[in-house]
Scaffold this motif. Sequence first.
Motif, short mmCIF file in Angstrom:
data_model
loop_
_atom_site.label_atom_id
_atom_site.label_comp_id
_atom_site.label_asym_id
_atom_site.label_seq_id
_atom_site.Cartn_x
_atom_site.Cartn_y
_atom_site.Cartn_z
N ILE A 63 5.75 -2.00 4.19
CA ILE A 63 5.25 -1.05 5.19
C ILE A 63 3.97 -0.45 4.63
N THR A 64 2.92 -0.43 5.44
CA THR A 64 1.65 0.13 4.99
C THR A 64 1.77 1.64 4.80
N GLY A 65 0.79 2.21 4.15
CA GLY A 65 0.66 3.66 4.13
C GLY A 65 0.26 4.15 5.51
N THR A 66 0.26 5.45 5.69
CA THR A 66 -0.11 6.02 6.98
C THR A 66 -1.59 5.76 7.28
N SER A 67 -1.97 5.88 8.53
CA SER A 67 -3.34 5.58 8.95
C SER A 67 -4.34 6.52 8.27
N ILE A 68 -5.48 5.94 7.89
CA ILE A 68 -6.58 6.70 7.28
C ILE A 68 -7.76 6.63 8.24
N GLU A 69 -8.04 7.76 8.88
CA GLU A 69 -9.09 7.82 9.90
C GLU A 69 -10.48 7.74 9.27
N HIS A 75 -9.60 3.27 12.03
CA HIS A 75 -8.80 3.61 10.87
C HIS A 75 -8.36 2.35 10.15
N TYR A 76 -7.80 2.53 8.96
CA TYR A 76 -7.26 1.43 8.18
C TYR A 76 -6.02 1.94 7.46
N HIS A 77 -5.37 1.06 6.73
CA HIS A 77 -4.16 1.40 5.98
C HIS A 77 -4.23 0.78 4.59
N ASN A 78 -3.70 1.47 3.60
CA ASN A 78 -3.48 0.87 2.28
C ASN A 78 -2.11 0.20 2.29
N PHE A 79 -1.97 -0.86 1.51
CA PHE A 79 -0.68 -1.51 1.35
C PHE A 79 -0.59 -2.09 -0.06
N GLY A 80 0.60 -2.38 -0.49
CA GLY A 80 0.77 -2.98 -1.81
C GLY A 80 2.22 -3.05 -2.18
N GLY A 81 2.49 -3.81 -3.23
CA GLY A 81 3.86 -3.94 -3.70
C GLY A 81 4.01 -5.11 -4.63
N GLU A 82 5.20 -5.63 -4.65
CA GLU A 82 5.57 -6.76 -5.50
C GLU A 82 6.10 -7.86 -4.59
#
Length: 102
Positions: A63-69, A75-82
């Motif tokens: 699940i991405t991070g919340t929206s960044i206006e 807007h865009y979103h940060n995402f990441g993980g393993e």
Amino acid sequence: MNNVNNYGPSHQHKFAGVTSVNLNHSHRYSGFTDPAPSGVPHSHRYYTVTTYDDGHTHIVSGITGTSIELPEGGHYHNFGGESSISGSTPHSHSYKGTTGIS
């Protein structure tokens, strides 16, 4: 645009990247997030399968991070993980990035 759970217009984002290097190889991945409501703070689910490298693939999902206006709109979103664990020598790869602008 679609409607998501009657919240009004929805949208998706493209995402892509390259995993970390592990056991002397990395993988590429790309896809589109699931739809989410437009015009309100939100996150998106994402799921894709990496490229076939070193004899295997991995699943990249979350699940991405919340929206960044953005000041100019959109807007865009940060995402990441393993990634999932796979390979003849079982291992995973880390990944992170930002979605495309919507």
